[in-house]
Design an enzyme around this catalytic site. Structure first.
Site, mmCIF file in Angstrom:
data_model
loop_
_atom_site.group_PDB
_atom_site.id
_atom_site.type_symbol
_atom_site.label_atom_id
_atom_site.label_comp_id
_atom_site.label_asym_id
_atom_site.label_seq_id
_atom_site.Cartn_x
_atom_site.Cartn_y
_atom_site.Cartn_z
ATOM 1 N N CYS A 146 3.235 -7.407 6.755
ATOM 2 C CA CYS A 146 1.933 -7.917 6.318
ATOM 3 C C CYS A 146 2.017 -9.388 5.937
ATOM 4 O O CYS A 146 1.022 -10.117 6.010
ATOM 5 C CB CYS A 146 1.422 -7.096 5.144
ATOM 6 S SG CYS A 146 2.512 -7.166 3.705
ATOM 7 N N ASP A 147 3.194 -9.853 5.509
ATOM 8 C CA ASP A 147 3.364 -11.243 5.068
ATOM 9 C C ASP A 147 3.710 -12.191 6.203
ATOM 10 O O ASP A 147 3.428 -13.387 6.112
ATOM 11 C CB ASP A 147 4.498 -11.350 4.035
ATOM 12 C CG ASP A 147 4.109 -10.771 2.695
ATOM 13 O OD1 ASP A 147 2.911 -10.506 2.495
ATOM 14 O OD2 ASP A 147 5.000 -10.570 1.853
ATOM 15 N N GLU A 184 9.929 -7.138 -3.818
ATOM 16 C CA GLU A 184 9.211 -6.020 -3.186
ATOM 17 C C GLU A 184 10.195 -5.211 -2.337
ATOM 18 O O GLU A 184 10.880 -5.754 -1.482
ATOM 19 C CB GLU A 184 8.066 -6.580 -2.331
ATOM 20 C CG GLU A 184 6.973 -5.602 -2.036
ATOM 21 C CD GLU A 184 7.410 -4.573 -1.037
ATOM 22 O OE1 GLU A 184 7.240 -3.371 -1.320
ATOM 23 O OE2 GLU A 184 7.942 -4.954 0.001
ATOM 24 N N ALA A 201 -3.317 -3.597 4.197
ATOM 25 C CA ALA A 201 -1.997 -3.107 4.586
ATOM 26 C C ALA A 201 -0.858 -3.920 3.998
ATOM 27 O O ALA A 201 0.260 -3.858 4.491
ATOM 28 C CB ALA A 201 -1.885 -3.109 6.116
#
Length: 417
Positions: free
Chosen positions: A56-57, A120, A196
């Protein structure tokens, strides 16, 4: 071309949350099913050692090649083909790291020090999946494999020696506890995941582990929602049905990060009216936030953003920053060790040639004097030292290079000890 110039170097080309919009990243996104074809395309373009990391990043290609400019051109062309534009249209939205900078970047990404949310825990798993897909496609050669294994080691060391990974997990645990406080038994609850991004997925995973039986997933781009829903065993909802889906949700986790408001107070008020004021717990996991702050003033809505949950989890900013500094210290140590080890490999061919040269001389001398070890060894020394001695005299006679050569000679043979 010299041996040094022909040595493959790591190059990273990509777009992340700092360089490109979510809309572009969504278009560039390469899911696991498409990764093999994408890697085949890169191989056709001359990149035989590459992997694609798509989260997502970020969407990145890590490649080992002798020509970094070629890597940039071919990766930009391959990514542009996915979007349906010319490569020049991506100018300014792609970044490039080469050599040591690329190694440091890969280590930082793998250790989750380059994420929107530091520590994360999904990122390491995503890099491992990218590694597996590259191996399956036969595009993970020895140079890339060495970088990946060293990055995994660094990430493991950072997780073991710091508390960098505890923050996100604590935030997710806090979200579960708040949901329990509001709704009691979570097995009767429906969770709606909007977007997401990794933090939203982590919160949704934690809620499922706590007993939530039903998960709905929606996102601006359907393919992203489908990928997350498949990994979490959820049901996909069209993004256009968000208003209707809100009325079914006991817990809403927003994790879009588009810099625009996704969930408004008016939408929440309408959903609660349909629910006859049965409360909704809202987690705003977007960075920046996805939920209008006024939602918290709507009767029956309970809004917590990541800062709120962090305070519930008793994880302060100072503790996070201290852990991050310690993690970066470990990472720099690991990067330095890796680069030093790889640099030392440059000398290996010369060392092998030197040993072969000396062995050939030894065999020749023994053949000439098989019965006299003293004569053989004296002759061997004379032959070994003759050419270097003549070269040193020549360099000394020419001038300035002699001091460097003498210093190297003394270091090689410990002449000052």
């Amino acid at each position: 071309m010299s041996r040094a110039a022909a040595t493959p170097r790591l190059t990273v080309i990509g777009a992340n949350h700092r360089s490109a919009s979510l809309s572009l990243r969504d278009q560039l996104f390469v899911d696991d099913a498409a990764a093999a074809d994408f890697l085949v395309d890169l191989k056709r373009r001359g990149l035989h050692e590459a992997l694609v990391l798509s989260t997502c990043d970020r969407v990145e290609v890590w490649a080992s090649h002798i020509d970094a400019d070629s890597v940039q051109d071919q990766v930009a062309a391959a990514l542009a083909a996915r979007v349906g534009v010319v490569a020049a249209a991506l100018s300014g939205q792609l970044y490039r790291h080469d050599g040591a900078d690329a190694v440091r970047h890969c280590f930082a990404v793998t250790a989750s020090l380059d994420s929107l949310i530091i520590g994360e825990p999904h990122v390491l798993g995503q890099v491992k999946v990218a590694h597996r897909l590259a191996r399956d496609s036969a595009t993970c050669g020895p140079e890339l494999e060495a970088v990946l294994q060293a990055a995994f080691t660094a990430a493991k060391r950072i997780r073991t020696e710091t508390v960098i990974g505890e923050g996100p997990v604590s935030i997710a645990a806090a979200a579960v506890q708040m949901a329990r406080d509001l709704h009691g038994d979570l097995s009767r609850c429906t969770v709606l995941l909007v977007g997401a991004a990794d933090m939203g997925e982590l919160v949704a995973e934690s809620l499922l582990a706590a007993g939530v039986a039903r998960l709905l997933v929606t996102a601006p781009r359907a393919s992203r929602a489908e990928a997350v829903a498949a990994s979490l065993n959820g049901n996909v909802m069209g993004f256009e049905t968000l208003r209707e889906a809100l009325a079914d949700a006991d817990v809403v986790v927003c994790s879009v990060g588009t810099r625009t408001i996704t969930l408004t107070a008016e939408m929440m008020s309408a959903a609660l009216k349909k629910r006859r004021r049965k409360p909704i717990f809202v987690v705003d996991a977007g960075i920046p936030g996805d939920v209008e702050p006024a939602v918290n003033r709507v009767d029956g809505a309970f809004l917590y953003d990541l800062g709120d949950l962090e305070r519930v989890a008793l994880e302060g900013r100072a503790g996070r920053e201290q852990a991050a500094r310690a993690a970066w210290g470990i990472l720099e140590d690991e990067v330095g060790g890796f680069l030093k080890g790889r640099a030392a490999r440059v000398a290996v061919p010369a060392i092998v040639s030197l040993r072969q040269h000396c062995e050939a001389m030894r065999e020749a001398v023994l053949a000439e004097h098989p019965a006299s070890p003293e004569d053989a060894t004296r002759l061997l020394l004379n032959r070994l030292l003759h050419a270097p001695s003549e070269a040193m005299k020549s360099v000394a006679a020419e001038g300035p290079e002699w001091q460097t050569m003498e210093k190297t000679l003394r270091k090689l043979f410990h002449l000052d000890e």
